[in-house]
Design a protein around this motif. Sequence first.
Motif, PDB file in Angstrom:
ATOM      1  N   LEU A 114       0.846  -1.195   0.000  1.00 28.65           N
ATOM      2  CA  LEU A 114       0.000   0.000   0.000  1.00 28.65           C
ATOM      3  C   LEU A 114       0.883   1.247   0.000  1.00 28.65           C
ATOM      4  O   LEU A 114       0.643   2.192  -0.745  1.00 28.65           O
ATOM      5  CB  LEU A 114      -0.934   0.012   1.205  1.00 28.65           C
ATOM      6  CG  LEU A 114      -1.803   1.263   1.343  1.00 28.65           C
ATOM      7  CD1 LEU A 114      -2.684   1.455   0.115  1.00 28.65           C
ATOM      8  CD2 LEU A 114      -2.658   1.181   2.604  1.00 28.65           C
ATOM      9  N   ARG A 115       1.912   1.230   0.818  1.00 31.99           N
ATOM     10  CA  ARG A 115       2.827   2.383   0.856  1.00 31.99           C
ATOM     11  C   ARG A 115       3.449   2.608  -0.510  1.00 31.99           C
ATOM     12  O   ARG A 115       3.531   3.733  -1.000  1.00 31.99           O
ATOM     13  CB  ARG A 115       3.924   2.162   1.903  1.00 31.99           C
ATOM     14  CG  ARG A 115       4.827   3.354   2.079  1.00 31.99           C
ATOM     15  CD  ARG A 115       5.945   3.080   3.089  1.00 31.99           C
ATOM     16  NE  ARG A 115       6.655   4.254   3.498  1.00 31.99           N
ATOM     17  CZ  ARG A 115       7.424   5.001   2.709  1.00 31.99           C
ATOM     18  NH1 ARG A 115       7.556   4.700   1.447  1.00 31.99           N
ATOM     19  NH2 ARG A 115       8.053   6.069   3.178  1.00 31.99           N
ATOM     20  N   ASP A 116       3.866   1.537  -1.169  1.00 38.99           N
ATOM     21  CA  ASP A 116       4.471   1.643  -2.499  1.00 38.99           C
ATOM     22  C   ASP A 116       3.482   2.226  -3.508  1.00 38.99           C
ATOM     23  O   ASP A 116       3.844   3.073  -4.335  1.00 38.99           O
ATOM     24  CB  ASP A 116       4.966   0.289  -2.985  1.00 38.99           C
ATOM     25  CG  ASP A 116       6.138  -0.237  -2.170  1.00 38.99           C
ATOM     26  OD1 ASP A 116       6.799   0.566  -1.470  1.00 38.99           O
ATOM     27  OD2 ASP A 116       6.389  -1.461  -2.228  1.00 38.99           O
ATOM     28  N   LYS A 117       2.231   1.790  -3.441  1.00 36.33           N
ATOM     29  CA  LYS A 117       1.213   2.309  -4.360  1.00 36.33           C
ATOM     30  C   LYS A 117       0.952   3.792  -4.114  1.00 36.33           C
ATOM     31  O   LYS A 117       0.838   4.575  -5.062  1.00 36.33           O
ATOM     32  CB  LYS A 117      -0.094   1.521  -4.203  1.00 36.33           C
ATOM     33  CG  LYS A 117      -0.021   0.112  -4.736  1.00 36.33           C
ATOM     34  CD  LYS A 117      -1.315  -0.626  -4.480  1.00 36.33           C
ATOM     35  CE  LYS A 117      -1.237  -2.070  -4.910  1.00 36.33           C
ATOM     36  NZ  LYS A 117      -2.476  -2.798  -4.623  1.00 36.33           N
ATOM     37  N   VAL A 118       0.854   4.185  -2.864  1.00 42.59           N
ATOM     38  CA  VAL A 118       0.615   5.591  -2.534  1.00 42.59           C
ATOM     39  C   VAL A 118       1.795   6.446  -2.984  1.00 42.59           C
ATOM     40  O   VAL A 118       1.610   7.506  -3.598  1.00 42.59           O
ATOM     41  CB  VAL A 118       0.338   5.768  -1.018  1.00 42.59           C
ATOM     42  CG1 VAL A 118       0.343   7.238  -0.633  1.00 42.59           C
ATOM     43  CG2 VAL A 118      -0.984   5.119  -0.638  1.00 42.59           C
ATOM     44  N   MET A 119       3.000   5.996  -2.712  1.00 35.45           N
ATOM     45  CA  MET A 119       4.179   6.755  -3.114  1.00 35.45           C
ATOM     46  C   MET A 119       4.264   6.857  -4.638  1.00 35.45           C
ATOM     47  O   MET A 119       4.660   7.893  -5.179  1.00 35.45           O
ATOM     48  CB  MET A 119       5.455   6.127  -2.544  1.00 35.45           C
ATOM     49  CG  MET A 119       5.564   6.218  -1.017  1.00 35.45           C
ATOM     50  SD  MET A 119       5.396   7.888  -0.370  1.00 35.45           S
ATOM     51  CE  MET A 119       6.838   8.679  -1.056  1.00 35.45           C
ATOM     52  N   GLY A 120       3.868   5.810  -5.330  1.00 34.38           N
ATOM     53  CA  GLY A 120       3.845   5.850  -6.798  1.00 34.38           C
ATOM     54  C   GLY A 120       2.878   6.889  -7.321  1.00 34.38           C
ATOM     55  O   GLY A 120       3.183   7.632  -8.264  1.00 34.38           O
ATOM     56  N   ARG A 121       1.713   6.977  -6.695  1.00 35.49           N
ATOM     57  CA  ARG A 121       0.730   7.996  -7.097  1.00 35.49           C
ATOM     58  C   ARG A 121       1.237   9.398  -6.809  1.00 35.49           C
ATOM     59  O   ARG A 121       1.038  10.309  -7.596  1.00 35.49           O
ATOM     60  CB  ARG A 121      -0.589   7.778  -6.379  1.00 35.49           C
ATOM     61  CG  ARG A 121      -1.376   6.670  -6.993  1.00 35.49           C
ATOM     62  CD  ARG A 121      -2.743   6.609  -6.380  1.00 35.49           C
ATOM     63  NE  ARG A 121      -3.523   5.687  -7.147  1.00 35.49           N
ATOM     64  CZ  ARG A 121      -4.812   5.806  -7.356  1.00 35.49           C
ATOM     65  NH1 ARG A 121      -5.457   6.808  -6.823  1.00 35.49           N
ATOM     66  NH2 ARG A 121      -5.451   4.936  -8.075  1.00 35.49           N
ATOM     67  N   ILE A 122       1.882   9.570  -5.672  1.00 31.49           N
ATOM     68  CA  ILE A 122       2.433  10.884  -5.332  1.00 31.49           C
ATOM     69  C   ILE A 122       3.457  11.296  -6.386  1.00 31.49           C
ATOM     70  O   ILE A 122       3.455  12.443  -6.842  1.00 31.49           O
ATOM     71  CB  ILE A 122       3.049  10.867  -3.924  1.00 31.49           C
ATOM     72  CG1 ILE A 122       1.935  10.768  -2.876  1.00 31.49           C
ATOM     73  CG2 ILE A 122       3.911  12.106  -3.691  1.00 31.49           C
ATOM     74  CD1 ILE A 122       2.426  10.525  -1.459  1.00 31.49           C
ATOM     75  N   GLN A 123       4.303  10.371  -6.799  1.00 34.21           N
ATOM     76  CA  GLN A 123       5.317  10.681  -7.818  1.00 34.21           C
ATOM     77  C   GLN A 123       4.660  11.049  -9.144  1.00 34.21           C
ATOM     78  O   GLN A 123       5.110  11.973  -9.832  1.00 34.21           O
ATOM     79  CB  GLN A 123       6.284   9.504  -8.004  1.00 34.21           C
ATOM     80  CG  GLN A 123       7.162   9.230  -6.812  1.00 34.21           C
ATOM     81  CD  GLN A 123       8.033  10.416  -6.437  1.00 34.21           C
ATOM     82  OE1 GLN A 123       8.369  11.253  -7.254  1.00 34.21           O
ATOM     83  NE2 GLN A 123       8.384  10.510  -5.169  1.00 34.21           N
ATOM     84  N   LEU A 124       3.588  10.338  -9.522  1.00 34.13           N
ATOM     85  CA  LEU A 124       2.873  10.668 -10.758  1.00 34.13           C
ATOM     86  C   LEU A 124       2.311  12.084 -10.696  1.00 34.13           C
ATOM     87  O   LEU A 124       2.446  12.866 -11.638  1.00 34.13           O
ATOM     88  CB  LEU A 124       1.722   9.678 -10.993  1.00 34.13           C
ATOM     89  CG  LEU A 124       2.076   8.320 -11.548  1.00 34.13           C
ATOM     90  CD1 LEU A 124       0.845   7.425 -11.593  1.00 34.13           C
ATOM     91  CD2 LEU A 124       2.655   8.460 -12.952  1.00 34.13           C
ATOM     92  N   ILE A 125       1.684  12.417  -9.580  1.00 37.00           N
ATOM     93  CA  ILE A 125       1.080  13.736  -9.426  1.00 37.00           C
ATOM     94  C   ILE A 125       2.149  14.817  -9.451  1.00 37.00           C
ATOM     95  O   ILE A 125       1.981  15.849 -10.109  1.00 37.00           O
ATOM     96  CB  ILE A 125       0.240  13.794  -8.134  1.00 37.00           C
ATOM     97  CG1 ILE A 125      -0.981  12.893  -8.279  1.00 37.00           C
ATOM     98  CG2 ILE A 125      -0.168  15.223  -7.804  1.00 37.00           C
ATOM     99  CD1 ILE A 125      -1.722  12.629  -6.997  1.00 37.00           C
ATOM    100  N   ARG A 126       3.246  14.598  -8.754  1.00 36.94           N
ATOM    101  CA  ARG A 126       4.338  15.580  -8.742  1.00 36.94           C
ATOM    102  C   ARG A 126       4.922  15.783 -10.128  1.00 36.94           C
ATOM    103  O   ARG A 126       5.386  16.866 -10.464  1.00 36.94           O
ATOM    104  CB  ARG A 126       5.436  15.152  -7.778  1.00 36.94           C
ATOM    105  CG  ARG A 126       5.082  15.380  -6.344  1.00 36.94           C
ATOM    106  CD  ARG A 126       6.244  15.081  -5.446  1.00 36.94           C
ATOM    107  NE  ARG A 126       5.903  15.356  -4.055  1.00 36.94           N
ATOM    108  CZ  ARG A 126       6.538  14.870  -3.017  1.00 36.94           C
ATOM    109  NH1 ARG A 126       7.574  14.075  -3.206  1.00 36.94           N
ATOM    110  NH2 ARG A 126       6.176  15.170  -1.804  1.00 36.94           N
ATOM    111  N   SER A 127       4.921  14.746 -10.961  1.00 31.56           N
ATOM    112  CA  SER A 127       5.475  14.879 -12.311  1.00 31.56           C
ATOM    113  C   SER A 127       4.460  15.453 -13.287  1.00 31.56           C
ATOM    114  O   SER A 127       4.761  15.617 -14.456  1.00 31.56           O
ATOM    115  CB  SER A 127       5.977  13.519 -12.807  1.00 31.56           C
ATOM    116  OG  SER A 127       4.885  12.648 -13.038  1.00 31.56           O
ATOM    117  N   GLY A 128       3.249  15.742 -12.808  1.00 37.79           N
ATOM    118  CA  GLY A 128       2.233  16.359 -13.658  1.00 37.79           C
ATOM    119  C   GLY A 128       1.343  15.366 -14.365  1.00 37.79           C
ATOM    120  O   GLY A 128       0.481  15.754 -15.149  1.00 37.79           O
ATOM    121  N   GLN A 129       1.511  14.083 -14.108  1.00 38.27           N
ATOM    122  CA  GLN A 129       0.684  13.069 -14.746  1.00 38.27           C
ATOM    123  C   GLN A 129      -0.566  12.819 -13.919  1.00 38.27           C
ATOM    124  O   GLN A 129      -0.603  13.089 -12.723  1.00 38.27           O
ATOM    125  CB  GLN A 129       1.468  11.767 -14.883  1.00 38.27           C
ATOM    126  CG  GLN A 129       2.714  11.895 -15.734  1.00 38.27           C
ATOM    127  CD  GLN A 129       3.495  10.599 -15.771  1.00 38.27           C
ATOM    128  OE1 GLN A 129       2.919   9.514 -15.717  1.00 38.27           O
ATOM    129  NE2 GLN A 129       4.810  10.706 -15.850  1.00 38.27           N
TER     130      GLN A 129
END
Length: 105
Positions: free
Chosen positions: A71-86
């Motif tokens: 779950l932590r990995d999935k949340v962190m992945g989403r945060i990275q997507l949002i930060r990159s503008g995706q």
Amino acid sequence: MSCGEPHETDCAEVLDHLYEFLDHEMPAGEGHKLEVHFEECSPCLEKYGLEQAVKKLVKRCCGHDDVPSDLRDKVMGRIQLIRSGQTPPDVELSTDADSHRATAE
């Protein structure tokens, strides 16, 4: 959000880094810029106080539960997507633990 006043650090930038500030994850010196901004900008200071209170409440209510690593990995992945503008996919962040709980009920 903006108070309409000019600041050395823009309100949007402050709010973009608010959680890093709350979690003490900002690079050295960057946190000071936010502290100065909070002294000048009451809307951002109010948002900071609100987020700080929510963080404390979550910690008090859920601080003893272990977070599944997937779950932590999935949340962190989403945060990275949002930060990159995706835009992250519209998928629930469920874990194997959730599916085991659902079948046990």
